[in-house]
Enzyme design. Sequence first.
Site, short mmCIF file in Angstrom:
data_model
loop_
_atom_site.label_atom_id
_atom_site.label_comp_id
_atom_site.label_asym_id
_atom_site.label_seq_id
_atom_site.Cartn_x
_atom_site.Cartn_y
_atom_site.Cartn_z
N ARG A 1 0.81 -1.22 0.00
CA ARG A 1 0.00 0.00 0.00
C ARG A 1 0.84 1.27 0.00
O ARG A 1 0.32 2.36 -0.26
CB ARG A 1 -1.00 -0.04 1.16
CG ARG A 1 -2.13 -1.06 0.92
CD ARG A 1 -3.11 -1.15 2.06
NE ARG A 1 -2.57 -1.79 3.23
CZ ARG A 1 -2.54 -3.11 3.43
NH1 ARG A 1 -3.02 -3.92 2.50
NH2 ARG A 1 -2.03 -3.61 4.53
N GLU B 1 5.82 -11.92 13.18
CA GLU B 1 5.36 -12.54 14.43
C GLU B 1 5.75 -14.01 14.46
O GLU B 1 6.16 -14.53 15.51
CB GLU B 1 3.84 -12.40 14.54
CG GLU B 1 3.28 -12.90 15.86
CD GLU B 1 1.77 -12.69 15.95
OE1 GLU B 1 1.19 -13.06 16.99
OE2 GLU B 1 1.18 -12.17 14.98
#
Length: 254
Positions: free
Chosen positions: A141, A178
């Site tokens: 984005r 993560e």
Amino acid sequence: MQSSVGVCSSSSSNWLFRFSAAAAPLLPSSLTFPISKSSSSSLITLSTPSLISSPLRSTASASAADSSHLTEMASNDAQDPRLPRISSAIRVIPDFPKPGIMFQDITTLLLDTKAFKDTIDLFVERYRDQNISVVAGVEARGFIFGPPIALAIGAKFVPMRKPNKLPGEVISEEYSLEYGTDKMEMHVGAVQAGDRALVIDDLIATGGTLCAAIKLLERVGAQVVECACVIELPELKGREKLTGKPLFVLVKGA
């Protein structure tokens, strides 16, 4: 260089004066000194409006250390009516792409032509006088916001991509997720030593992708002037991982 107009007043008349934004931190709220006029003396007071109340008004000459307190949240500037419009145009979708995630969806912002233009304008206003030569957009984005900003400020746009997306010779930087790791890549030769770079993405969460982009740019000798995002998720503390680089964001995530 930005400048500001102040008011110079005495008991008989008013004058205008102009000074640069760089001088604003050195000026008190008003200055009073004597003048002579037709053999009689009087006092004249100069009102010096604050130019640093908004982080959008920092200058290219400020160092990262001096400007760090200026590069926080544009949403701290309650005087700018564009920020609530931008914030309200961003849709929050719970449990996407997995349970527990509050996804910040900027596709609704892109549908709102006024809010989208305001978003680009705020970034352009901040960076047009900072001698930025490279706008580096983080996949994916960052590719939406980076090109119009680059065009408006006269900089080249460089995409920072995931592995095996760029066709030419690349340099890579690994960063932590993560669970596991990923890489970011940039074309060799796209950025030159001495380039002044702005790194842009739609959102900062844990800060991993921005850190990787900073490292890629610095490896080729570019100076990273600032990172910029539309949204910040402060609870994930991504700002703290940017190795001291300034971060500018428009709004906080819901």
